[in-house]
Design a protein around this motif. Structure first.
Motif, PDB file in Angstrom:
ATOM      1  N   TYR A   1      42.340  10.644  11.244  1.00 36.86           N
ATOM      2  CA  TYR A   1      40.973  10.961  11.666  1.00 36.86           C
ATOM      3  C   TYR A   1      40.280   9.756  12.304  1.00 36.86           C
ATOM      4  N   PRO A   2      40.284   8.566  11.680  1.00 35.62           N
ATOM      5  CA  PRO A   2      39.634   7.422  12.339  1.00 35.62           C
ATOM      6  C   PRO A   2      40.249   7.074  13.689  1.00 35.62           C
ATOM      7  N   LEU A   3      41.559   7.160  13.818  1.00 36.11           N
ATOM      8  CA  LEU A   3      42.191   6.875  15.105  1.00 36.11           C
ATOM      9  C   LEU A   3      41.798   7.908  16.159  1.00 36.11           C
ATOM     10  N   ALA A   4      41.717   9.174  15.754  1.00 41.35           N
ATOM     11  CA  ALA A   4      41.338  10.232  16.696  1.00 41.35           C
ATOM     12  C   ALA A   4      39.890  10.051  17.156  1.00 41.35           C
ATOM     13  N   VAL A   5      38.987   9.761  16.224  1.00 40.78           N
ATOM     14  CA  VAL A   5      37.578   9.570  16.585  1.00 40.78           C
ATOM     15  C   VAL A   5      37.417   8.330  17.458  1.00 40.78           C
ATOM     16  N   THR A   6      38.089   7.243  17.109  1.00 45.28           N
ATOM     17  CA  THR A   6      38.022   6.016  17.911  1.00 45.28           C
ATOM     18  C   THR A   6      38.587   6.250  19.308  1.00 45.28           C
ATOM     19  N   GLY A   7      39.708   6.941  19.393  1.00 48.66           N
ATOM     20  CA  GLY A   7      40.301   7.246  20.695  1.00 48.66           C
ATOM     21  C   GLY A   7      39.403   8.115  21.547  1.00 48.66           C
ATOM     22  N   ALA A   8      38.792   9.137  20.940  1.00 50.26           N
ATOM     23  CA  ALA A   8      37.880  10.014  21.683  1.00 50.26           C
ATOM     24  C   ALA A   8      36.656   9.233  22.148  1.00 50.26           C
ATOM     25  N   ALA A   9      36.108   8.384  21.287  1.00 51.78           N
ATOM     26  CA  ALA A   9      34.938   7.588  21.667  1.00 51.78           C
ATOM     27  C   ALA A   9      35.281   6.627  22.799  1.00 51.78           C
ATOM     28  N   GLN A  10      36.450   5.993  22.739  1.00 57.34           N
ATOM     29  CA  GLN A  10      36.856   5.078  23.799  1.00 57.34           C
ATOM     30  C   GLN A  10      37.064   5.818  25.117  1.00 57.34           C
ATOM     31  N   ALA A  11      37.541   7.053  25.041  1.00 62.83           N
ATOM     32  CA  ALA A  11      37.790   7.818  26.258  1.00 62.83           C
ATOM     33  C   ALA A  11      36.503   8.362  26.873  1.00 62.83           C
ATOM     34  N   VAL A  12      35.563   8.827  26.040  1.00 62.68           N
ATOM     35  CA  VAL A  12      34.375   9.494  26.544  1.00 62.68           C
ATOM     36  C   VAL A  12      33.179   8.539  26.699  1.00 62.68           C
ATOM     37  N   PHE A  13      32.989   7.641  25.736  1.00 57.28           N
ATOM     38  CA  PHE A  13      31.849   6.703  25.742  1.00 57.28           C
ATOM     39  C   PHE A  13      32.331   5.270  25.496  1.00 57.28           C
ATOM     40  N   PRO A  14      33.096   4.689  26.402  1.00 57.31           N
ATOM     41  CA  PRO A  14      33.675   3.365  26.115  1.00 57.31           C
ATOM     42  C   PRO A  14      32.631   2.265  25.918  1.00 57.31           C
ATOM     43  N   ASN A  15      31.550   2.263  26.692  1.00 53.71           N
ATOM     44  CA  ASN A  15      30.528   1.221  26.535  1.00 53.71           C
ATOM     45  C   ASN A  15      29.853   1.310  25.167  1.00 53.71           C
ATOM     46  N   GLN A  16      29.455   2.498  24.781  1.00 50.84           N
ATOM     47  CA  GLN A  16      28.798   2.676  23.499  1.00 50.84           C
ATOM     48  C   GLN A  16      29.756   2.418  22.333  1.00 50.84           C
ATOM     49  N   ALA A  17      31.007   2.837  22.467  1.00 48.53           N
ATOM     50  CA  ALA A  17      31.988   2.634  21.400  1.00 48.53           C
ATOM     51  C   ALA A  17      32.284   1.163  21.173  1.00 48.53           C
ATOM     52  N   ASN A  18      32.079   0.355  22.174  1.00 46.39           N
ATOM     53  CA  ASN A  18      32.328  -1.076  22.054  1.00 46.39           C
ATOM     54  C   ASN A  18      31.059  -1.876  21.786  1.00 46.39           C
ATOM     55  N   GLY A  19      29.976  -1.211  21.398  1.00 47.87           N
ATOM     56  CA  GLY A  19      28.766  -1.901  20.985  1.00 47.87           C
ATOM     57  C   GLY A  19      27.715  -2.072  22.057  1.00 47.87           C
ATOM     58  N   SER A  20      27.868  -1.448  23.212  1.00 48.10           N
ATOM     59  CA  SER A  20      26.906  -1.583  24.314  1.00 48.10           C
ATOM     60  C   SER A  20      26.597  -3.047  24.612  1.00 48.10           C
ATOM     61  N   LEU A  21      27.652  -3.830  24.712  1.00 42.11           N
ATOM     62  CA  LEU A  21      27.511  -5.265  24.922  1.00 42.11           C
ATOM     63  C   LEU A  21      27.069  -5.578  26.342  1.00 42.11           C
ATOM     64  N   ILE A  22      26.240  -6.617  26.463  1.00 44.48           N
ATOM     65  CA  ILE A  22      25.761  -7.077  27.760  1.00 44.48           C
ATOM     66  C   ILE A  22      26.385  -8.444  28.000  1.00 44.48           C
ATOM     67  N   ALA A  23      27.041  -8.584  29.137  1.00 42.08           N
ATOM     68  CA  ALA A  23      27.698  -9.850  29.466  1.00 42.08           C
ATOM     69  C   ALA A  23      27.089 -10.444  30.726  1.00 42.08           C
ATOM     70  N   VAL A  24      27.041 -11.754  30.751  1.00 36.32           N
ATOM     71  CA  VAL A  24      26.659 -12.492  31.946  1.00 36.32           C
ATOM     72  C   VAL A  24      27.898 -13.295  32.308  1.00 36.32           C
ATOM     73  N   GLY A  25      28.520 -12.904  33.408  1.00 33.57           N
ATOM     74  CA  GLY A  25      29.811 -13.496  33.748  1.00 33.57           C
ATOM     75  C   GLY A  25      30.835 -13.053  32.717  1.00 33.57           C
ATOM     76  N   ASP A  26      31.505 -14.006  32.103  1.00 28.72           N
ATOM     77  CA  ASP A  26      32.498 -13.689  31.082  1.00 28.72           C
ATOM     78  C   ASP A  26      31.958 -13.858  29.667  1.00 28.72           C
ATOM     79  N   LYS A  27      30.670 -14.170  29.538  1.00 24.81           N
ATOM     80  CA  LYS A  27      30.084 -14.449  28.226  1.00 24.81           C
ATOM     81  C   LYS A  27      29.209 -13.285  27.760  1.00 24.81           C
ATOM     82  N   VAL A  28      29.486 -12.777  26.566  1.00 28.42           N
ATOM     83  CA  VAL A  28      28.654 -11.731  25.972  1.00 28.42           C
ATOM     84  C   VAL A  28      27.384 -12.389  25.435  1.00 28.42           C
ATOM     85  N   VAL A  29      26.226 -11.879  25.871  1.00 30.31           N
ATOM     86  CA  VAL A  29      24.951 -12.473  25.473  1.00 30.31           C
ATOM     87  C   VAL A  29      24.175 -11.602  24.485  1.00 30.31           C
TER      88      VAL A  29
END
Length: 189
Positions: free
Chosen positions: A22-50
């Motif tokens: 179940y966790p792998l299926a939910v994680t896979g679905a989230a990565q496929a459908v909402f990758p930005n949100q699934a990864n924490g909606s991180l904001i980067a400037v260049g290669d650095k997450v700010v």
């Protein structure tokens, strides 16, 4: 032994289903459908997450727009310790906090006449709000423009460009993400 074997099979099956599949299926679905949100909606400037667009940052320098106060401890905007201060409207500590923030806003630089927007002087329920109202952002324009030696109308336009409308046009209120606004401000300067 006859009753232990079925219990172990059920335990192993449920552990495999709920602990792995179940966790792998939910994680896979989230990565496929909402990758930005699934990864924490991180904001980067260049290669650095700010930061993240979902968690407030503690901007204290007067040349930046300030977000809502945070009651998290041991530091502001601590995502590991989300929660409000639990100070009620009759608590003297809340009144002192509001007065202190008003004094800090006035001491930081020029402010417009009129009331201070409430989200600039009170902490949020979660302590993690990444956004402020457009009124709170516009209230800070004079200070930020003066300290950055920018025309007020240019900073006003920057704020206007970062006002997000209601979610799906009906939910919530218009808002401004403070981190995104400050990053755009740094690029403008």
């Amino acid at each position: 032994m006859a009753s232990i074997r079925p219990a172990l099979v059920v335990f192993s099956t449920l552990t495999l289903l709920t602990g792995l599949i179940y966790p792998l299926a939910v994680t896979g679905a989230a990565q496929a459908v909402f990758p930005n949100q699934a990864n924490g909606s991180l904001i980067a400037v260049g290669d650095k997450v700010v930061g993240s667009s979902l968690i407030g940052q503690n901007f204290t320098e007067p040349r930046y727009f300030w977000g809502r106060l945070s009651a998290t401890s041991p530091m502001p905007n601590n995502a590991a310790n989300s929660g409000g201060s639990n100070t009620g409207p009759t608590n003297p500590a809340l009144l002192d906090e509001v007065k202190g923030r008003i004094d800090a806003l006035k001491a930081a630089g020029p402010v417009p006449a009129g009331p201070v927007p409430v989200d600039l002087v009170t902490s949020s329920a979660s302590g993690l709000d990444p956004e402020i109202t457009p009124a709170a952002a516009y209230y800070q324009v004079m200070r930020v423009a003066a300290l950055r030696h920018l025309p007020v109308d240019k900073v006003n336009a920057l704020v206007a460009g970062h006002v997000q409308g209601k979610t799906w046009g009906i939910l919530g209120q218009p808002r401004v993400n403070v981190l995104e606004l400050n990053l755009a401000l740094d690029q403008l300067s």
